[in-house]
Structure formats: structure tokens, C-alpha cells
Design an enzyme around this catalytic site. Sequence first.
Site, PDB file in Angstrom:
ATOM      1  CG  PHE B 143      35.842  -9.151  27.305  1.00  0.00           C
ATOM      2  CD1 PHE B 143      35.779 -10.105  28.293  1.00  0.00           C
ATOM      3  CD2 PHE B 143      35.661  -7.819  27.659  1.00  0.00           C
ATOM      4  CE1 PHE B 143      35.537  -9.753  29.615  1.00  0.00           C
ATOM      5  CE2 PHE B 143      35.423  -7.451  28.970  1.00  0.00           C
ATOM      6  CZ  PHE B 143      35.353  -8.409  29.950  1.00  0.00           C
ATOM      7  CD  GLN B 257      30.014  -0.166  26.387  1.00  0.00           C
ATOM      8  OE1 GLN B 257      30.671  -0.363  27.400  1.00  0.00           O
ATOM      9  NE2 GLN B 257      30.456  -0.491  25.191  1.00  0.00           N
ATOM     10  CD  GLU B 279      31.519  -8.014  27.043  1.00  0.00           C
ATOM     11  OE1 GLU B 279      30.761  -7.027  27.091  1.00  0.00           O
ATOM     12  OE2 GLU B 279      32.374  -8.177  26.166  1.00  0.00           O
TER      13      GLU B 279
HETATM   14  C1  LIG Z   1      31.270  -2.017  37.108  1.00  0.00           C
HETATM   15  C2  LIG Z   1      32.310  -1.654  36.086  1.00  0.00           C
HETATM   16  C3  LIG Z   1      33.068  -2.634  35.483  1.00  0.00           C
HETATM   17  C4  LIG Z   1      34.028  -2.312  34.530  1.00  0.00           C
HETATM   18  N1  LIG Z   1      34.774  -3.306  33.980  1.00  0.00           N
HETATM   19  C5  LIG Z   1      35.742  -3.005  33.072  1.00  0.00           C
HETATM   20  C6  LIG Z   1      36.574  -4.035  32.532  1.00  0.00           C
HETATM   21  O1  LIG Z   1      36.453  -5.216  32.846  1.00  0.00           O
HETATM   22  N2  LIG Z   1      37.521  -3.676  31.636  1.00  0.00           N
HETATM   23  C7  LIG Z   1      37.718  -2.376  31.243  1.00  0.00           C
HETATM   24  O2  LIG Z   1      38.600  -2.123  30.431  1.00  0.00           O
HETATM   25  N3  LIG Z   1      36.946  -1.388  31.760  1.00  0.00           N
HETATM   26  C8  LIG Z   1      35.963  -1.668  32.662  1.00  0.00           C
HETATM   27  N4  LIG Z   1      35.192  -0.660  33.172  1.00  0.00           N
HETATM   28  C9  LIG Z   1      35.498   0.731  32.821  1.00  0.00           C
HETATM   29  C10 LIG Z   1      36.710   1.206  33.605  1.00  0.00           C
HETATM   30  O3  LIG Z   1      36.585   0.807  34.951  1.00  0.00           O
HETATM   31  C11 LIG Z   1      36.860   2.720  33.578  1.00  0.00           C
HETATM   32  O4  LIG Z   1      36.692   3.224  32.301  1.00  0.00           O
HETATM   33  C12 LIG Z   1      38.239   3.123  34.068  1.00  0.00           C
HETATM   34  O5  LIG Z   1      38.491   2.568  35.327  1.00  0.00           O
HETATM   35  C13 LIG Z   1      38.393   4.631  34.120  1.00  0.00           C
HETATM   36  O6  LIG Z   1      39.580   4.973  34.769  1.00  0.00           O
HETATM   37  P1  LIG Z   1      40.029   6.470  34.945  1.00  0.00           P
HETATM   38  O7  LIG Z   1      41.322   6.421  35.645  1.00  0.00           O
HETATM   39  O8  LIG Z   1      39.930   7.172  33.651  1.00  0.00           O
HETATM   40  O9  LIG Z   1      38.915   7.123  35.876  1.00  0.00           O
HETATM   41  P2  LIG Z   1      38.329   6.697  37.314  1.00  0.00           P
HETATM   42  O10 LIG Z   1      38.787   5.381  37.766  1.00  0.00           O
HETATM   43  O11 LIG Z   1      36.869   6.962  37.199  1.00  0.00           O
HETATM   44  O12 LIG Z   1      38.983   7.727  38.298  1.00  0.00           O
HETATM   45  C14 LIG Z   1      38.563   9.050  38.390  1.00  0.00           C
HETATM   46  C15 LIG Z   1      39.277   9.709  39.531  1.00  0.00           C
HETATM   47  O13 LIG Z   1      38.988  11.100  39.510  1.00  0.00           O
HETATM   48  C16 LIG Z   1      38.570  11.517  40.778  1.00  0.00           C
HETATM   49  N5  LIG Z   1      37.669  12.660  40.584  1.00  0.00           N
HETATM   50  C17 LIG Z   1      36.545  12.713  39.824  1.00  0.00           C
HETATM   51  N6  LIG Z   1      35.990  13.927  39.896  1.00  0.00           N
HETATM   52  C18 LIG Z   1      36.785  14.674  40.695  1.00  0.00           C
HETATM   53  C19 LIG Z   1      36.729  16.016  41.177  1.00  0.00           C
HETATM   54  N7  LIG Z   1      35.748  16.841  40.827  1.00  0.00           N
HETATM   55  N8  LIG Z   1      37.696  16.436  42.011  1.00  0.00           N
HETATM   56  C20 LIG Z   1      38.700  15.609  42.402  1.00  0.00           C
HETATM   57  N9  LIG Z   1      38.800  14.327  41.974  1.00  0.00           N
HETATM   58  C21 LIG Z   1      37.852  13.869  41.141  1.00  0.00           C
HETATM   59  C22 LIG Z   1      37.909  10.304  41.388  1.00  0.00           C
HETATM   60  O14 LIG Z   1      37.847  10.397  42.788  1.00  0.00           O
HETATM   61  C23 LIG Z   1      38.860   9.221  40.911  1.00  0.00           C
HETATM   62  O15 LIG Z   1      39.993   9.161  41.737  1.00  0.00           O
HETATM   63  C24 LIG Z   1      34.212  -0.970  34.140  1.00  0.00           C
HETATM   64  C25 LIG Z   1      33.437   0.028  34.735  1.00  0.00           C
HETATM   65  C26 LIG Z   1      32.481  -0.300  35.693  1.00  0.00           C
HETATM   66  C27 LIG Z   1      31.648   0.782  36.301  1.00  0.00           C
END
Ligand SMILES: Cc1cc2nc3c(=O)[nH]c(=O)nc-3n(C[C@H](O)[C@H](O)[C@H](O)COP(=O)(O)OP(=O)(O)OC[C@H]3O[C@@H](n4cnc5c(N)ncnc54)[C@H](O)[C@@H]3O)c2cc1C
Lengths: 70, 515
Positions: B143, B257, B279
Site C-alpha cells: 500500500f 485527505q 489504492e
Molecule cells: C470508499 C472508501 C474506501 C476506504 N478504504 C479503506 C481501506 O481500504 N482501509 C482503511 O483502513 N480505511 C479505508 N477507508 C476509511 C475507513 O473506511 C473509515 O475511516 C472507517 O471505516 C471509519 O470507521 P468508523 O467506525 O470510525 O466510522 P463509520 O464507519 O463512518 O461509522 C460511523 C457510524 O456512525 C453513525 N452516525 C454518524 N452520525 C450519526 C448521528 N448523527 N447519529 C447517529 N449515528 C450516527 C453512522 O450511521 C455509522 O454507523 C475507506 C473509506 C472509503 C470512503
Amino acid sequence: MLRGARERRESRGAHFRTDFEDASEEWHRNLLYERSFDGMELTTKTPDEPSAEVQDALDAGYELDYHQLE
Amino acid sequence: MTSNRSIGDNPTVDGGDSDSDSGVEYETVETPVLVIGAGAAGARTAISLAENGVSPLVIGKRDHGDAHTTWAAGGINAALGSRDPEDSPAIHAADTLNEGHMLNDPAGVETVTEVMPDRIRELEDWGTPFNATDEGAVEQRYFGAQSFRRTCFVGDRTGEAMLETLIGRAQELEVPYRENVQVTKLLSDGERVYGALGYDMNDGSFLLFRAGAVVLAAGGYSAVYDRHSSRDEENNGDGPALAYDAGARLMDAEFVQFHPTGMVAERYGERWEGRLVTEAVRGEGGRLFNADGERFMERYSPEQMELDARDVVARAIAREIAEGRGTENGGVYLDISHRDRSFIEERLPSMYARFADLGVDLAAESVEVAPTAHYSMGGVEIDFETGKTGVENLYAVGETTAGIHGANRLGGNSLAETVALGKIVGDHLAERSFADRPVLPASQQRLAREHFADLDAMAGEGSEVPEELLGELGDLLESHAGILRAEKAVVRVRGRCRLLADGRRSRAPGGPRAP
Ligand SMILES: Cc1cc2nc3c(=O)[nH]c(=O)nc-3n(C[C@H](O)[C@H](O)[C@H](O)COP(=O)(O)OP(=O)(O)OC[C@H]3O[C@@H](n4cnc5c(N)ncnc54)[C@H](O)[C@@H]3O)c2cc1C
């Protein structure tokens, strides 16, 4: 986000300023944003130093060698 | 739409107690720990709590299991050394600090890189079907800007596979959850948090959550940009905005980013605007060419080529396009057709299928891409040993926080952060006692009633169309605080945003405001 983008008068990582194209040692700092009585208050802090082991790894200068992929 | 469900008997919902003394009805829900967010970070936190005998309530804005995390494709980093035995957590940390240009919290970074090998083994035990080497070890791919092959993956659907595992594990532990709930405000006096306010997105009814602790795991803010890689109603800054409003400090908000390779709407249609080409395509050997057929990364980064840091590659592409060497559709070409079809099908199955549906054969032709807003390095400032914010009883974890990635993030490190810190935050909270919760102070009850009245008033009328305001904000950020920034432009756009905010405030008093 806009306050920070203006405040940080340097380029570093994902933040690129066409009017300050280089990183500045002075800006080896984090910007903090806090809600205060009259709006948003910005302050800064200096990040901590890494551990000796990680500093050694940094000094060893490892990096990706793309040509292994060819 | 799926109806609200709870696993097991749900002891935390206190029987639909409703309160109408303000004229606005709402339901009160009690829980020792409210986890706002059902992505990888929220799920992993809840698992630790449940394993230690605390039953949290997990809520999300969508159907359960369908969080932003499912879009993560390429992989998750851990210094397992399956391919390159020389790798170590210390080198993983050094790569992370280099990419973050030394603005990261070094102790936090070291914590994540230290525990990641264990978190991968744990996911494997719980059933994540990681691709494996011939010897049966977890396979690892290259990566960007990483010294060794360190990224573990399930084809190119790593996030989805991981979240399935985590949700499955949480269900085994009978973790209660409630889906399709939007939190709009935290109950806070600026010093201490008592719970959260929101509404049920299915029927619009108001909800008051009373909790001993609130864990914000609500994701990042990259989708406030016009061209972005998330779904429109995710990653729009709810987490940091709620925390800021409650009195917590944010950090590094200026760092967003831009992923180098987002799909180009002019070529693939509006609904694909900014959607990510993982990526992993470059990690598996994909090459970038400009419209003149030149492999331009040779000029920008002869050593690391297409796998230099994301900001370097994104700026290179932006420059090629700006200087007239882009395609007619405003992109550059990404090409992996020199790899065998079977290899592409095995390593990049989702990308292969997505482009096949669009009539494009990845094994024979190139695709058109340009940078897209992807990840927010900034967010809520926390203590990495506990997840504490500066506000008592408010914790944060995952993309909603700042500090692990500094000025830029290594691909594969954010999924790592979610599970590494989710466990730490959950374990810490489980040591606290939630036996007796003090009564909700009168000031907080008033706050709740006022907020619900505001929401109620907002639901009906208003002269502004929210989509239009958000669209304008997204365009402004894109053009003035995007990949390339300058003081003058930023000052101008702030003035315009203030006008937008004033217009909005007349509609939405008391709602969380994006900082
Ligand atoms: C297309 C794409 C590809 C990616 N690929 C990679 C990868 O290969 N490797 C890697 O390490 N990272 C990758 N990332 C980044 C990674 O997916 C995220 O940083 C990570 O999943 C974040 O997880 P999280 O649990 O912090 O938040 P999220 O998965 O964003 O979860 C947030 C949660 O909060 C809830 N929520 C939000 N606001 C509220 C509200 N006001 N009230 C109630 N609930 C709410 C949502 O419904 C959801 O359940 C990628 C991102 C994208 C967009």
C-alpha cells in the site's frame, strides 16, 4: 476547517498552500479548536516525541521500494 | 425499510416512558453506555464492553450493519511480516509518523501498531476470511508509502467483511442496538455529558438517551466536500460537530485527505462522481498515465512512483489536469491491464465487477480517475489510553477523532485504528461503574425540551433548501480549501460561509453546527 486552512501558513501533508509551498519548523504544531464564549478559539500545541525504538526506525530511513513491484 | 429491532431482551429501553410536559413528546431511553456509531469503531468498542459485562446501546443512522465502514476496500495494516519478516510494529509506527509529517500523537500511533497483529488474529478467529498465502498465513499487499507489504485484505471488500465479523460477534454477545436514529445534540453543560438527543428516522419521533457515558464513533467529515468518496449522508461531520457543540476540543481540522483515484462523472455518470477506485489497484501494480500517454509519476516521484504518499500522487494528478495533460473528461488514466485477468479477478473482485457493469474491462483497458475528498485526519482530541475527551463522560473513537494520522494518513491505517482503539476504549469504560446514574439536572431537561421544540419547528417550514445550502458549501470548500489552498481564497470563502450559516441558523437554532 477554513480557519485552520488559513492559520497554517505552510504546506504539510494533505494541507498545501500555494502561497507557502514548504513546511515550516515553526508549524510542527497541532491546531486545536474550541468553542468559547465569543465564538471559536484556536490554540496550538507541540506533539510529543516518539519512543527511542521508533526514533531508531525513523533514523534507519525505511521506505517503499517500488521497483520490487515491476 | 427494516424495523427497529433489539437482540435479546432489551433491558436498556425503559418501556417507552414518554414525556409531554413541554408539549413535545419524546421517548426516554436509559443505558449505561451509549455508543453513537455502528461502524467498526463503535462495534469493536461495544464488543469489549459486552465481554466485560456492560451492556451498551449502539445506535446508527442507517440499517444495522450498513455503516460507512462497509465501503473500505483495500485493507488493514498490521506488521505481521507474512511476506516481509523484517517488518515490525516500530517500522509501521515510523511509516505512519513519516506520512503524518510528525504531527501524529506518537504514543497513540505506537499503541495502534503494537496491538494490530493481535487484532488481526482476533478477527481471523471470529471468522474474517482474510486472503491467505500458500503457507496459510494472512496475505499482505503493498500500500502507498509503506516500507513493507503490511496490508491484510479480503479481496477488495475488506471493510465489509470486517464489519460483518464484528456485528456477528456483537450479536453473539447480545449487544442491544437501535438503527435509523439520528443524534442531533449531546446533553452537555460544557463540563459533563449526560446523554444525547435525536430522532427516529423512520417515524420522526423524538428520543432522549440518558447514559452514564457517551462514546462518539460517528465517523469523519470528508463528505462536506462536493466531490467525495463516501455516501452523501455519511462522513458529513456529525461526530466532530456534536463533540464541539458539547464543549470538547477538536484538532487538526485543516487536514483532509484527497485520495488520488476517484471515478470521473463525465466518463461514468453522475452517480459515480468521486467514487473510489481503491489504492489496492496501484498496490497490485496499477500505473498512471496522462492524456499524452506519459507515465507522469516518473517525473514527480521516480523512486516510489504511483505508491508515493496520497497527497503527493493526488497533487501530481491535479497538476497534470490543471496543466492541460488530463483526459477530455477531466481525469488521468489508471491502468492495470498488464496483469493477468485471473490475478485481477482474485485480488480486485469488486473493482473488476463494478467496471464490468459499466462496460469497462479492467484486464484490457484503463479507467479515468481524479482526486476525491476521502478521509478526515482531524477530529475530536482524545487521550489514547482511554478515549476520553476533555468533557467528562464523553469519549470518542475511530475516524471521528484526530491524532493517529497527523497531517496525512497511510491507506489501511484507519481500519486499524478503529479496532485497535475500539478495544482500548471499551476495556477502559468497562472498568467504570455505572450502577447509579444521577438524575438529569433541570438545566439539561430544559435543554432537551428546547431542542425538541426547535427540531419540531424546523421539520415543517423554512425558506432554505438544505440540499442547496450543502451543495453550495461543498463547492466552496472544493474550490477554495481543496487540494491547493491560498490565504485570499480562504478568507473570501469564509465570508460566504458566514452568510450561509446565518441563513441556516434562522432555520436551525440549537442544532449542531459544523465548525
Ligand atoms: C470508499 C472508501 C474506501 C476506504 N478504504 C479503506 C481501506 O481500504 N482501509 C482503511 O483502513 N480505511 C479505508 N477507508 C476509511 C475507513 O473506511 C473509515 O475511516 C472507517 O471505516 C471509519 O470507521 P468508523 O467506525 O470510525 O466510522 P463509520 O464507519 O463512518 O461509522 C460511523 C457510524 O456512525 C453513525 N452516525 C454518524 N452520525 C450519526 C448521528 N448523527 N447519529 C447517529 N449515528 C450516527 C453512522 O450511521 C455509522 O454507523 C475507506 C473509506 C472509503 C470512503
